[in-house]
Scaffold this active site. Structure first.
Site, PDB file in Angstrom:
ATOM      1  N   GLY A 100      40.225  60.840  29.681  1.00  0.00           N
ATOM      2  CA  GLY A 100      38.910  60.698  30.086  1.00  0.00           C
ATOM      3  C   GLY A 100      38.298  62.048  30.039  1.00  0.00           C
ATOM      4  N   HIS A 124      28.716  78.007  33.223  1.00  0.00           N
ATOM      5  CA  HIS A 124      29.438  77.606  32.133  1.00  0.00           C
ATOM      6  C   HIS A 124      30.118  76.363  32.717  1.00  0.00           C
ATOM      7  CE1 HIS A 124      32.469  77.575  28.751  1.00  0.00           C
ATOM      8  NE2 HIS A 124      31.500  78.146  28.215  1.00  0.00           N
ATOM      9  N   PRO A 125      30.133  75.472  31.800  1.00  0.00           N
ATOM     10  CA  PRO A 125      30.792  73.848  32.099  1.00  0.00           C
ATOM     11  C   PRO A 125      32.298  74.152  32.303  1.00  0.00           C
ATOM     12  CG  PRO A 125      29.934  73.983  29.872  1.00  0.00           C
ATOM     13  CD  PRO A 125      29.556  75.120  30.460  1.00  0.00           C
ATOM     14  N   ASN A 136      42.882  66.432  33.300  1.00  0.00           N
ATOM     15  CA  ASN A 136      44.139  65.745  33.542  1.00  0.00           C
ATOM     16  C   ASN A 136      44.626  65.545  35.146  1.00  0.00           C
ATOM     17  OD1 ASN A 136      44.383  65.780  30.791  1.00  0.00           O
ATOM     18  ND2 ASN A 136      46.078  67.316  30.831  1.00  0.00           N
ATOM     19  N   HIS A 183      50.475  17.728  46.192  1.00  0.00           N
ATOM     20  CA  HIS A 183      50.333  17.194  45.102  1.00  0.00           C
ATOM     21  C   HIS A 183      49.057  16.446  44.805  1.00  0.00           C
ATOM     22  CE1 HIS A 183      54.832  17.859  44.329  1.00  0.00           C
ATOM     23  NE2 HIS A 183      54.652  17.647  45.669  1.00  0.00           N
ATOM     24  N   SER A 313      22.136  19.577  35.997  1.00  0.00           N
ATOM     25  CA  SER A 313      22.259  19.376  34.574  1.00  0.00           C
ATOM     26  C   SER A 313      21.032  19.318  33.691  1.00  0.00           C
ATOM     27  CB  SER A 313      22.953  17.839  34.371  1.00  0.00           C
ATOM     28  OG  SER A 313      22.619  17.219  33.217  1.00  0.00           O
ATOM     29  N   LYS A 319      21.967  15.562  39.314  1.00  0.00           N
ATOM     30  CA  LYS A 319      23.016  16.137  39.597  1.00  0.00           C
ATOM     31  C   LYS A 319      23.123  17.441  40.017  1.00  0.00           C
ATOM     32  CE  LYS A 319      27.404  16.281  36.685  1.00  0.00           C
ATOM     33  NZ  LYS A 319      27.772  17.529  36.802  1.00  0.00           N
ATOM     34  N   GLU A 326      32.149  27.514  41.390  1.00  0.00           N
ATOM     35  CA  GLU A 326      32.535  27.788  39.993  1.00  0.00           C
ATOM     36  C   GLU A 326      32.271  29.453  39.776  1.00  0.00           C
ATOM     37  OE1 GLU A 326      30.986  23.545  38.642  1.00  0.00           O
ATOM     38  OE2 GLU A 326      29.709  25.151  38.317  1.00  0.00           O
TER      39      GLU A 326
END
Length: 475
Positions: A100, A124-125, A136, A183, A313, A319, A326
């Site tokens: 990264g 400065h960066p 890290n 079931h 639909s 429908k 879903e």
């Protein structure tokens, strides 16, 4: 200078950067090196980087390592990044260098540019914005902070909202008895409030699992710098940084107990993803139960009616589909897939560093936000508005031969099974067959086979059990 570009320089040389861009050479190299997916790092991750840079500048100034003027400018610029005012200046693809570093330098360069403009001094960066830090330890810290904030602000409240919605519906349906199913086959009766209480407990356990990860998620790698030794950072930096970032984020954060662990692996992210996967499985269970109960309305179970939200639909008029449920099961599928990615990426720790950090961050944050959104949708657009078809539930109950299970302690399993089979084969109420086969009165059998009574469990009352002689025969 080419038209529309300016020349920037880094340790590898010069290159053209778009004139309007606030980033520098290292960001531009990453933009050119990784034209992979078009997916930038998530907003939550960029927010965390901004908070981290602001806290670091505050601590470095307090330790006498950074002058106040630059520090104030960095803090202001980093806060603006955290607020989302410069998200368009973070174009680097998720599928970049595994540490990264590119995204960390993107933040450093943008903040340095803004701070230089604000302070009138060269910021400065690397030397100033990245002081006392490394990619890290910064990127693992950003993963933890962004995920912790997303849990605190988004997912945990959404799960609480879903739990409350289920509990409200459960209270409204208390006493409504239906046919239970195991079931996918008819089983003993159950009240709807009992069924929904199972959903509630699933979500509560899911929240508890997420909360259980927090003590490790709130530990920060920052201060470990390059390999975990803390090279180039003040000995007090990690502790002070955690305190400063706690204040800025509203989280209770602490320095890592072992920076070698925090840099070299992403076990906590894997653990959190596992807990998110369990929540996804729970939402999938609830959503599929809703779909099954809503199925029909004529040829399915037809036990409930979910709110009609849109035509179902393009060819079949009238429908209506269970669209929210879903949507939720698709979210579950995505989160489970994200977990597989995070687990695989978490296994990419080699010696002192994991090298799949950006994809861990992306998938972790996506899972959290998807689950939060799906939880609220289920609560507000499915569960809150569902209606029960009580007449249909009662009709199914009256034909359920499995009710005879209540007679097992009185007449035995084999005789009860014979009654159930005969009732089913002859399409007769189990009560009528039981009157013929048991010798018990219709009144007594009606009491014993009452579906509402059977939802309370336990054994039949002693008065309903035949008395046994010393030899064990029934009278």
């Amino acid at each position: 200078m080419a038209k529309g570009f300016r020349v920037e320089k880094d340790s590898m040389g010069t290159l053209n950067v778009p004139a309007e861009a606030l980033w520098g050479a290292q960001t531009q190299r990453a933009v050119e090196n990784f034209p992979v997916s078009g997916l930038p790092m998530p907003r939550g991750f960029i927010r965390a980087l901004g908070l981290i840079k602001a806290a670091a500048a505050e601590v470095n100034a307090g330790l006498g390592l950074l002058d106040d003027r630059r520090a104030r400018a960095i803090i202001a610029a980093a806060a603006a990044v955290a607020e989302g005012r410069y998200d368009h200046q973070f174009p680097i693809d998720v599928f970049q260098t595994g540490s990264g570093t590119s995204s960390n330098m993107n933040a450093n360069e943008v903040i340095a540019y803004l701070a230089s403009r604000r302070s009138g001094r060269q910021v400065h960066p690397n030397d100033h914005v990245n002081m006392s830090a490394s990619s890290n330890d910064t990127v693992p810290t950003a993963i933890h902070v962004s995920a912790a904030l997303a849990l605190h602000e988004s997912l945990l409240p959404a799960l609480k909202h879903l739990t409350a919605a289920i509990e409200r519906k459960s209270r409204a349906l208390r006493g409504v008895v239906k046919t239970g199913r195991t079931h996918l086959m008819d089983a003993m009766p159950i009240r709807m409030d009992q069924e929904l209480s199972g959903w509630t407990q699933q979500i509560r356990y899911g929240s508890a699992r997420l909360l259980a990860v927090q003590p490790r998620l709130h530990r920060l790698a920052q201060g470990g710098t390059a390999v975990g030794t803390g090279i180039n950072a003040h000995p007090q930096f990690a502790r002070r940084f955690a305190r400063a970032l706690s204040h800025r984020s509203g989280l209770r954060l602490a320095a890592s107990e072992n920076c070698f662990e925090s840099l070299s692996c992403q076990d906590t992210a894997v653990e959190l993803s596992g807990a998110l996967k369990v929540v996804a499985v729970s939402l999938n269970k609830i959503a599929n139960d809703l779909r099954w109960m809503n199925s029909g309305p004529l040829a399915g179970l037809g036990e409930i009616e979910l709110p009609a939200l849109q035509p179902g639909s393009s060819i079949m008029p009238g429908k209506v589909n269970p669209v929210i449920a879903e949507s939720a099961v698709m979210v579950a599928a995505q989160v489970i897939g994200n977990d597989a990615t995070i687990v695989f990426a978490g296994a990419a720790g080699n010696f002192q560093l994991n090298v799949m950090l950006p994809v861990i961050a992306y998938n972790l944050l996506q899972s959290i936000e998807l689950l939060a959104a799906a939880s609220r949708l289920l609560a507000d657009r499915a569960i809150a508005g569902l209606r029960v078809n009580r007449d249909h539930l009662l009709a199914a109950l009256s034909r359920n031969p499995v009710l005879v299970t209540a007679l097992n302690p009185i007449i035995g399993y084999e005789k009860a099974a014979a009654i159930a089979k005969q009732a089913y084969a002859e399409s007769r109420p189990v009560l009528d067959v039981a009157v013929e086969k048991t010798g018990l009165s219709r009144e007594e059998l009606r009491r014993l086979l009452d579906p509402a009574r059977l939802t309370h469990g336990g054994l039949p009352e002693p008065s309903a059990r035949p008395r046994r002689t010393r030899r064990g025969t029934k009278k």
